[in-house]
Motif scaffolding. Structure first.
Motif, PDB file in Angstrom:
ATOM      1  N   UNK A  50       0.896  -1.199  -0.037  1.00 29.07           N
ATOM      2  CA  UNK A  50      -0.131   0.010  -0.052  1.00 29.07           C
ATOM      3  C   UNK A  50       0.869   1.178   0.163  1.00 29.07           C
ATOM      4  N   UNK A  51       1.841   1.324   0.765  1.00 27.20           N
ATOM      5  CA  UNK A  51       2.973   2.249   0.852  1.00 27.20           C
ATOM      6  C   UNK A  51       3.445   2.704  -0.754  1.00 27.20           C
ATOM      7  N   UNK A  52       3.581   1.582  -1.276  1.00 26.28           N
ATOM      8  CA  UNK A  52       4.121   1.675  -2.768  1.00 26.28           C
ATOM      9  C   UNK A  52       3.212   2.285  -3.643  1.00 26.28           C
ATOM     10  N   UNK A  53       2.126   1.665  -3.304  1.00 24.90           N
ATOM     11  CA  UNK A  53       0.723   2.097  -4.385  1.00 24.90           C
ATOM     12  C   UNK A  53       0.741   3.710  -3.978  1.00 24.90           C
ATOM     13  N   UNK A  54       0.808   4.195  -2.786  1.00 27.63           N
ATOM     14  CA  UNK A  54       0.763   5.558  -2.303  1.00 27.63           C
ATOM     15  C   UNK A  54       1.708   6.339  -3.102  1.00 27.63           C
ATOM     16  N   UNK A  55       2.805   5.771  -3.656  1.00 26.36           N
ATOM     17  CA  UNK A  55       3.766   6.743  -4.190  1.00 26.36           C
ATOM     18  C   UNK A  55       3.581   6.649  -5.712  1.00 26.36           C
ATOM     19  N   UNK A  56       2.789   5.683  -6.012  1.00 26.03           N
ATOM     20  CA  UNK A  56       2.307   5.853  -7.358  1.00 26.03           C
ATOM     21  C   UNK A  56       1.052   6.998  -7.583  1.00 26.03           C
ATOM     22  N   UNK A  57       0.365   6.878  -6.688  1.00 25.25           N
ATOM     23  CA  UNK A  57      -0.747   8.123  -6.616  1.00 25.25           C
ATOM     24  C   UNK A  57      -0.316   9.368  -6.334  1.00 25.25           C
ATOM     25  N   UNK A  58       0.890   9.331  -5.580  1.00 24.02           N
ATOM     26  CA  UNK A  58       1.610  10.977  -5.594  1.00 24.02           C
ATOM     27  C   UNK A  58       2.192  11.044  -6.773  1.00 24.02           C
ATOM     28  N   UNK A  77       2.126  18.757   2.439  1.00 24.18           N
ATOM     29  CA  UNK A  77       2.084  19.032   0.899  1.00 24.18           C
ATOM     30  C   UNK A  77       0.808  19.908   0.482  1.00 24.18           C
ATOM     31  N   UNK A  78      -0.375  19.428   1.137  1.00 28.79           N
ATOM     32  CA  UNK A  78      -1.560  20.203   1.034  1.00 28.79           C
ATOM     33  C   UNK A  78      -1.872  21.351   1.871  1.00 28.79           C
ATOM     34  N   UNK A  79      -0.911  21.838   2.601  1.00 31.10           N
ATOM     35  CA  UNK A  79      -0.954  22.919   3.527  1.00 31.10           C
ATOM     36  C   UNK A  79      -2.118  22.705   4.465  1.00 31.10           C
ATOM     37  N   UNK A 115      -6.272  12.179  -2.943  1.00 29.62           N
ATOM     38  CA  UNK A 115      -7.227  11.344  -2.051  1.00 29.62           C
ATOM     39  C   UNK A 115      -6.910   9.998  -2.256  1.00 29.62           C
ATOM     40  N   UNK A 116      -6.233   9.477  -3.445  1.00 31.99           N
ATOM     41  CA  UNK A 116      -6.036   7.926  -3.282  1.00 31.99           C
ATOM     42  C   UNK A 116      -4.741   7.614  -2.649  1.00 31.99           C
ATOM     43  N   UNK A 117      -3.929   8.609  -2.515  1.00 33.65           N
ATOM     44  CA  UNK A 117      -2.651   8.711  -1.913  1.00 33.65           C
ATOM     45  C   UNK A 117      -2.964   8.416  -0.162  1.00 33.65           C
ATOM     46  N   UNK A 118      -4.024   9.368   0.132  1.00 34.85           N
ATOM     47  CA  UNK A 118      -4.219   9.341   1.452  1.00 34.85           C
ATOM     48  C   UNK A 118      -4.831   8.013   1.861  1.00 34.85           C
ATOM     49  N   UNK A 119      -5.794   7.739   0.928  1.00 33.62           N
ATOM     50  CA  UNK A 119      -6.491   6.293   1.281  1.00 33.62           C
ATOM     51  C   UNK A 119      -5.451   5.012   1.414  1.00 33.62           C
TER      52      UNK A 119
END
Length: 887
Positions: A111-119, A168-170, A125-129
């Motif tokens: 999931x952490x690797x997937x978060x990097x893709x979403x980033x 990053x989203x302030x 929203x997908x990265x946060x999820x």
């Protein structure tokens, strides 16, 4: 310092509209790979998969490791395949692995690797999820003790990544909350690497919201964690330290730290252009503020060497200068070149650079800064029309940012800088004889200042508070003597927790503040009509000068240097009984030709140091002002008009609360006596709870005899079941018609505007009048004054009642400090439709409030032996006073 130049708020990553980037922009990715391999064991495949993965032969590893997973379900091989696919930009394949590894020990890492893709895809929203799912998995695992440390570190790392994302989203509050949790988890496991990263985010958030003291405390913790920093880390930490000193106005310390950072960085060009450009620009600002123009030119030339051309801007490049991201180079370079030209009186060059920068459509924070600077330059060039246009354009941007209520535009130092635009336009209009338009600008400057003052108040609050339940401030520590404020030591953990409480309070206030008085200033002609016949003295500081407006239709007059007047006010506050000082201040601040006739109430709109001044104690023509005129304090002319038109709903019975913590016997006695006077039942001790304040009908009068204070979440009132903070007061709409705050310094404000005080919170919520104190007062004095207030008609006419009590104490030759601190904020509703008719047998108290009880059951009297106001019970014995009140 313009926030667009804030290059290192969290040294390794980039944030919108900030100079916030990493050394060589690879901190997160590099550390992620090292962390994954060394700590999480995600490269533990066997055979050829392991060899290929460790050799970074990703194309081969992706195929071999995927096959190994398919063949025997080796989850480590599956994760290795996902890592190689990420390196090969095979994003869709990476996104499939969390599901393929569902229920395994590597699902969270997938999931952490997937978060990097979403980033990479900019899908926040997908990265946060993905990260939230990973965190939930890590927290739910129950593995053997041998793996506990690794799991805890995984949790700390996921928390850190969430903090990084929110930064990053302030979104400062969740970012800080995650960073605090990450640091705590890493600390428990002795993982100083993750703790250091989490602390770095804490430092960035504290800097962004203007808590410079807290940021410096966290900076020291960061330095302690990085025992042997690399040269790059040392350069970044020193540069950030220099930036903090610069924002604090400590120019020598800022220069020394920044120069040391550059000295270290000289041998490490891999730090990147953003680091060198921004560091040199910080030195440019230091030099300009010190008047060292040649040194400023030297560092400006060095910064231009590292400029990023507009053609290279890219939204995907964290070092870019595109709108809303990166450092907006060359906007910053043009701004500082214009500033230097302005200092050298090369007005045409300055105007050209500012115009060029504005033509590039910079972000809002830059627009108002550039327009303000352009207004100053055009004024110097002798172009008042162009100067006015620039100042007005800057104000439009400032008001738009206030309308958006964005937290990252609310730093205290930045708010003060934004006010300078209003001051400049005010003076420009005055010099052209446009007094009405100048007044309109003053009112615009004061609009929405409740939130501004609240933010400044939180920045300057240093009262040590305990935390209970949901983290709200409680009453004072048990070992703190009543009546004394306790100064807190700013340690790193407290700095983060205090900032989190502050952000929570701000987020709660943002929706509600739009309904506060003075939200949208009305035209001056409307103010004239609505305030006709009222005596108002309005003070306003502009460019170091204090100005006075007498009456809405009157003209402005300069009355002295603001700094000199502030010093005189401070001296007078320490010597309230000094009649000579009182006369000097009275002569300067209250010219006799601006005062109304004797007996008429004067509404004071103060600014700066005058907000701390008890005007009642100033002397005019041989007498105290209160002997001549009753006085009330209002935040602005617009607020005064808003009070007058505020609809008046139904009111409930009086509400009296006293001694909720059981440590103020004098307050308990006072509450009992006040309840007798207003015809109510007192709520004492454990019965004085928050729920009493949520009745459908607002109480006609709310009397509070308890501890109050100023904490990270703003002003608070101690109640038996926990403190009631400012944001709760506003959002709950607690608005008694009359609030009597028999507490210490309930009218004191730390900033320049009246809105920063506890009493003003009730005005913002909807109360008509608030009786409060400018400073801390002894418990006996507070109780006696409160009782005398009611006996002198406080329910019918609060302003007149306060004045009458003060006059009575004057006749008894009591010290000024016993009566001068008490003030009324807002309106006296005796001027409203409920004004009792002359000779009427039905008083306002009888019609609006519950009937009073028989006068023989309680009385307030003057003790002729001590000439003190004292309360007595029905047997004539003095009531107990207890300890002094009330922080």
């Amino acid at each position: 310092m313009n926030p667009s130049l804030f290059w290192s708020q969290a040294g390794y990553f980039c944030s919108p509209a900030r100079h916030v980037c990493s050394p060589a922009r690879h901190g997160v990715i590099s550390l992620a790979l090292v962390f994954c391999g060394a700590l999480l064991g995600c490269g533990a495949e066997h055979g050829s998969c392991e060899v290929l993965s460790q050799a970074d032969r990703h194309a081969e590893a992706a195929g071999v490791c995927s096959a190994a997973f398919t063949a025997d379900g080796d989850v480590d091989a599956g994760l290795a395949a996902a890592r190689s696919q990420l390196a090969l930009d095979q994003d869709d394949a990476v996104l499939a692995w969390p599901e393929r590894l569902t229920g395994t020990r590597q699902q969270a890492e997938a999931l952490r690797l997937a978060a990097r893709v979403w980033r990479r895809r900019n899908d926040v929203a997908a990265e946060r999820s993905a990260l939230e799912q990973a965190l939930e998995i890590e927290r739910s695992k129950a593995e053997p003790a041998v793996g506990a440390a690794v799991d805890a570190s995984k949790e700390a790392w996921t928390l850190y990544l969430l903090a990084y994302l929110e930064w990053g989203q302030t979104r400062y509050r969740p970012s800080l909350a995650y960073a605090l949790e990450s640091a705590a988890a890493a600390r428990r496991e002795g993982n100083s690497s993750i703790e250091s990263l989490a602390v770095e985010i804490q430092q960035g958030v504290l800097s962004a919201v203007g808590d410079l003291d807290g940021a410096r405390a966290v900076q020291q913790l960061r330095q302690a964690l990085v025992v042997e920093p690399s040269p790059q880390e040392a350069a970044f930490m020193l540069a950030h330290e220099g930036h903090l000193w610069l924002d604090s106005g400590r120019l020598s310390m800022a220069r020394d730290a920044t120069l040391r950072a550059l000295e270290i960085a000289a041998d490490h060009p891999d730090l990147g252009s953003t680091f060198f450009r921004s560091t040199h620009l910080n030195l440019v600002e230091i030099a300009l503020q010190r008047g060292a123009l040649e040194r400023a030119r030297h560092h400006l030339d060095a910064a231009w060497v590292h400029a990023v051309e507009p053609s290279t801007y890219s939204d995907s490049d964290p070092d870019s200068g595109s709108d809303g991201a990166g450092d907006n180079s060359p906007t910053s370079l043009l701004f500082y070149r214009a500033w230097l030209a302005q200092q050298e009186e090369r007005w045409d060059d300055a105007a050209g650079d500012l115009t060029t920068a504005l033509a590039a459509s910079p972000v809002a924070d830059w627009v108002w800064t550039l327009q303000q600077q352009l207004g100053q330059v055009e004024q110097a060039r002798g172009n008042p029309v162009a100067a006015e246009a620039a100042f007005r354009a800057a104000i439009v941007e400032i008001e738009a940012m206030r309308q958006a209520l964005a937290l990252d535009t609310l730093q205290p130092w930045l708010l003060e800088k934004k006010r300078q635009t209003f001051e400049a336009l005010f003076l420009l209009l005055l010099h052209q004889g446009r007094s009405d338009e100048a007044l309109a600008i003053v009112e615009r400057a004061r609009a929405r200042t409740f939130l501004d003052a609240f933010i400044r108040g939180l920045e300057t609050a240093r009262v040590d508070v305990e935390r209970i339940g949901n983290g709200s401030p409680s009453g004072p520590p048990e070992d703190a003597p009543p009546g004394r404020s306790v100064q807190a030591t700013q340690d790193p953990s407290a700095a983060g927790a205090n900032a989190l409480e502050r952000l929570r309070a701000l987020e709660a206030l943002l929706p509600a503040v739009a309904t506060a008085p003075s939200r949208t200033p009305r035209p001056v002609r409307n103010l004239r009509d609505e305030l006709e016949g009222r005596s108002v003295l309005s003070y306003f500081e502009a460019d170091g000068e204090l100005w006075l407006l007498s009456g809405v239709a009157g003209g402005w007059r300069p009355i002295g240097n603001a700094a000199e007047i502030a010093a005189r006010v401070d001296t007078f506050l320490a010597r309230l009984d000094d009649r000579d000082l009182a006369a000097q201040l009275g002569a300067q601040l209250l010219p006799t030709d601006v005062l109304p006739v004797s007996g008429e109430t004067v509404a004071m709109v103060t600014d700066g140091a005058l907000g701390r001044l008890p005007f009642a104690a100033l002397r005019i023509e041989g007498q105290y002002l209160v002997e001549r005129n009753p006085i009330t304090y209002v935040p602005s002319l617009e607020a005064l008009a808003a009070f007058l038109e505020r609809p008046r709903g139904a009111v409930g019975p009086p509400l009296v609360l006293g001694d909720p913590l059981g440590d103020l016997p004098g307050a308990r006695t006072e509450a009992i006596a006040v309840a007798e006077l207003v015809g109510s039942t007192p709520w004492l001790g454990a019965a004085a709870r928050r729920g009493l304040l949520g009745a459908p009908a607002q109480p006609a009068v709310l009397h509070l005899a308890t501890h109050t204070g100023l904490g990270p979440g703003g002003p608070w009132i101690a109640l038996a079941d926990g403190p009631l903070a400012a944001d709760a007061l506003i959002t709950a709409g607690l608005a008694p018609r009359l609030a009597v705050l028999a507490t210490c310094a309930s009218a004191a404000r730390p900033g320049r505007e009246m809105w920063g005080s506890l009493g003003a919170v009730f005005l913002a919520a909807g109360s008509e009048a608030v009786v409060a104190s400018l400073v801390s007062v002894p418990d006996t004095v507070a109780a006696a004054f409160a009782l005398a207030f009611y006996r002198h008609g406080g329910l019918e006419a609060p302003v007149v009642a306060v004045a009458n009590v003060q006059r009575r104490l004057l006749t008894l030759d009591r010290p000024v400090a016993e009566w001068a601190p008490f003030v009324v904020m807002g309106l006296s509703y005796s001027a409203q439709s409920n004004q009792p008719k002359e000779n009427s047998h039905e008083t306002v108290a009888e019609r609006v409030f519950y009937p009073m009880r028989g006068s023989d059951s309680f009385r307030s009297r003057l003790d002729p032996r001590s000439t003190r106001l004292v309360a007595s019970d029905r047997r004539g014995a003095p009531l107990a006073a207890g300890p002094s009140r009330r922080w």
